[in-house]
Enzyme design. Structure first.
Site, mmCIF file in Angstrom:
data_model
loop_
_atom_site.group_PDB
_atom_site.id
_atom_site.type_symbol
_atom_site.label_atom_id
_atom_site.label_comp_id
_atom_site.label_asym_id
_atom_site.label_seq_id
_atom_site.Cartn_x
_atom_site.Cartn_y
_atom_site.Cartn_z
ATOM 1 N N THR B 153 0.876 -1.192 0.000
ATOM 2 C CA THR B 153 0.000 0.000 0.000
ATOM 3 C C THR B 153 0.904 1.230 0.000
ATOM 4 O OG1 THR B 153 -0.241 -0.232 2.402
ATOM 5 C CG2 THR B 153 -2.057 -1.017 1.045
ATOM 6 N N LYS B 179 3.916 -6.797 4.135
ATOM 7 C CA LYS B 179 3.636 -5.420 3.736
ATOM 8 C C LYS B 179 3.268 -4.610 4.949
ATOM 9 C CE LYS B 179 0.409 -3.395 3.480
ATOM 10 N NZ LYS B 179 -0.760 -2.650 4.044
ATOM 11 N N THR B 190 -0.319 -8.959 12.880
ATOM 12 C CA THR B 190 0.449 -7.965 12.147
ATOM 13 C C THR B 190 -0.265 -7.506 10.895
ATOM 14 O OG1 THR B 190 2.448 -7.572 10.889
ATOM 15 C CG2 THR B 190 1.652 -9.811 10.950
ATOM 16 N N GLU B 276 6.761 4.636 7.455
ATOM 17 C CA GLU B 276 6.426 5.889 6.774
ATOM 18 C C GLU B 276 7.377 6.996 7.198
ATOM 19 O OE1 GLU B 276 1.724 5.045 5.876
ATOM 20 O OE2 GLU B 276 2.265 6.178 7.655
ATOM 21 N N ASN B 400 0.901 11.081 5.802
ATOM 22 C CA ASN B 400 -0.372 10.828 6.460
ATOM 23 C C ASN B 400 -1.340 11.997 6.416
ATOM 24 O OD1 ASN B 400 -0.394 8.060 7.481
ATOM 25 N ND2 ASN B 400 1.573 8.732 8.318
ATOM 26 N N SER B 405 -5.756 11.941 -0.497
ATOM 27 C CA SER B 405 -6.000 12.905 -1.582
ATOM 28 C C SER B 405 -5.204 12.512 -2.819
ATOM 29 C CB SER B 405 -5.640 14.307 -1.110
ATOM 30 O OG SER B 405 -4.334 14.336 -0.593
#
Lengths: 405, 405
Positions: B153, B179, B190, B276, B400, B405
């Protein structure tokens, strides 16, 4: 960045409480970084302090002095927290109190020390001691606004509140200041908050008020979930007003409590509005909980979720993140099909999923606002709790990645 | 951003396990977003799933099917989590399983569904069903690398691990993919992890291995503290290798467990390295704890502290933030004068404050590294725990705040 206008109020002087301000040059030359509260004889003081186990030396010493004597002076420095400084930190805090006691002609136990700023560096005792004559010489009852600025660290603006109320024909004044913008998740205490009233309040009532009101205000805000080592909130009652002593049975107690609570809430909310990088002021109200801890667990889990906070920053009605946070809050046997989540007046979640009447447009309209309420009804019981927080922005990372440089 | 080289390994095919990949156009036209595992008859499967109470429809359905039948197919889609979708979500997950079961000639309970992506939007069932013929027609044992990409993702790179070990003269193969990059704090499960081996493993041993190894790897990583609604980790044993069944008494069990554990750890660490916005890979080791929960509380409090994480991002040896986080972790009667904190090989804290031999230069030298270990010795007992996390950067906020968007 900060949320809302945030101007300081007109401060009403509190009879029996004088403030002195001086510049010790702790971090920046010329900056006012030392504040002294001078309390009239007969003043009573109640405190709440951090529960962080690494509490700073001044917290330990303030607790000790408060147990020994009625304080006559509060000595506050910014720029250095005197935390994580071991035995030397205790000696340093005591040395500052001793210097002030000597110059003011009181005993050392009548001085309460407070420090805020960077953790782990030795307190610059000589600088602080050197600033005491200026601070003591300048004490006056109308220096609340300067004191509010004098206790700031990463705050972008000073914080204060002031009210007067009539208690059975006698006017009571309450004024307070607070500081804090980061490392904010008080636990039975808070960053720094000083609230003074000229009411005469019985000692047991004063301590109860300090505990209750601190719990309902400073202990319900969070910016980043990090509890500081130096949190302290102090309630002063100088007893100089014209009315009778307020005891547990006084008919005036509820009105006094309400007025004090307003000042506590204003000061606590001001910290959230000035949260590091904050662009939104968020109220999280959890109702229908089976127990207080359950309500708080849900509220804080949502309030601390980086994904919820970044979505709030982006004004993104990404309600799935709120739902996921509620789902991991540890509520045993939560019936996800029963609960409801509202964003402002828009129902987000009902029946275990997105509410049927929800639309992205309506969610977006609420998200675009600067002050937002997230209401979560667990439908399990009668307990409610409210927590206040802010969003999580680029500015937060900038501030905290650059703080020491 | 991501930490370390992160190239996919050469995958060894696992006999009895084929992978099919297809494009359903769920979020982006042409993107491979559907992956099918085809398992040979006789394969055994054990799973760990999220403990988020808002678990997604596919998690609920996978749990149910796993209890009913030995799975023959795993159906994974990315781009949509089918979470927070209420009753419709269950119907949608079942419809996808039914379509696959019909086309493959198996019963619906022999299909386990997995979904990952945005929460709260209806699953695009027709798109997924339309991609099944392509996915089923393309199954082969050498498509692990494509499958690793097909389940991504917000990941910036695919994640995989593959090893072969000799078990008493019989070669065992283990290959796996995972992932996840955000909403990562697994709790007894997880994000998505799929680990397959050709070993034949007794069902009780398989479930024990899946639980133990998931606990020691995926359940010890955190990126942002947010537990996903869709976490699932699946261990497949096809039983096609030439050796005997592995039971609790098998002399081969320790070697198999070690090999599996390496794959689990590699896959879990790969998620942290691709966290991230991550620029650092952080190991937090708590030793000398009186109990496991105490060790985990301290480790996670440090791992989740936004102040610690932003200091790591800034390569700032601001050890006061680590100390403050340890102090608020809820350890009862913590003796702050006893504990020690090391950053890499540099002692930060000893005797309740900064270690005497600490210098900013030495702390900075460790902080400048890309992989950093924070070791906290509580000096209270014999229990140790390790948690892996990453830092907190501007890029995290960007990702995030812009995700939908």
């Amino acid at each position: 960045m900060a949320v809302g206008p945030g101007a300081l109020p007109e401060f009403f002087p509190v009879a029996g409480v004088k403030l002195g301000i001086a510049s010790a040059g702790i971090k920046k030359p010329g900056r006012k970084d030392v504040v002294v509260f001078e309390l009239a004889p007969g003043s009573r003081v109640a405190g709440l302090f951090t529960r962080n186990q690494f509490c700073a030396a001044p917290v330990t010493l303030s607790r000790k002095h408060l147990a020994e004597k009625a304080p006559r002076y509060l000595l506050i420095n910014t720029g250095n927290a005197n935390a994580g400084t071991g035995k030397r930190g205790m000696d340093d805090a005591l040395a500052c109190c001793q210097a002030l006691a000597q110059q003011a002609g009181v005993s050392v136990a009548e001085v309460l020390p407070y420090s805020t700023g960077v953790i782990g560096e030795p307190l610059p005792v000589q600088k602080i001691v050197g600033a005491l004559p200026e601070a003591l010489a300048s004490t006056a009852d109308n220096r609340w606004a300067e004191a509010a600025s004098g206790i700031m660290t990463t705050d972008t603006r000073p914080k204060g509140a002031s009210v007067q109320v009539d208690l059975g024909g006698h006017t009571v004044t309450i004024s307070g200041i607070s500081k804090g913008a980061g490392m904010i998740r008080p636990n039975m205490a808070t960053m720094l908050g000083f609230i003074a009233t000229d009411a005469r309040i019985a000692p047991d009532v004063l301590q109860t008020l300090a505990s209750e009101l601190g719990e309902q205000s400073f202990n319900r805000i969070t910016i980043d979930g990090d509890t500081s080592t130096n949190d302290a909130c102090t309630l002063i009652a100088s007893g100089q007003y014209t009315g009778p002593e307020i005891t547990l049975d006084s008919p005036q107690l509820p009105a006094l409590r309400n007025a004090l609570k307003q000042v506590y809430l204003d000061l606590a909310h001001a910290i959230v509005r000035d949260g590091e990088g904050a662009t939104k002021f968020i109220t999280i109200r959890v109702s229908g909980a089976a127990a207080q801890q359950e309500a708080l667990d849900v509220a804080y889990t949502v309030a601390h979720s980086p994904l919820v906070k970044t979505a709030l920053f982006a004004s993104d009605p990404n309600w799935g993140r709120i739902l996921a946070a509620v789902g991991r809050a540890g509520v045993v046997d939560l019936d996800v099909s029963a609960l409801e989540i509202h964003l402002g007046d828009v129902c987000l979640v009902r029946g275990g999923g997105r509410a049927e009447d929800y639309s992205e447009e309506r969610g977006q309209a609420v998200m675009n606002q600067e002050e937002i309420t997230i209401a979560i009804d667990l439908k399990r019981g009668e307990v409610s709790e409210t927590v206040w927080t802010c969003d999580f922005s680029h500015e937060y990372v900038t501030i905290n990645a650059d703080y020491r440089s």
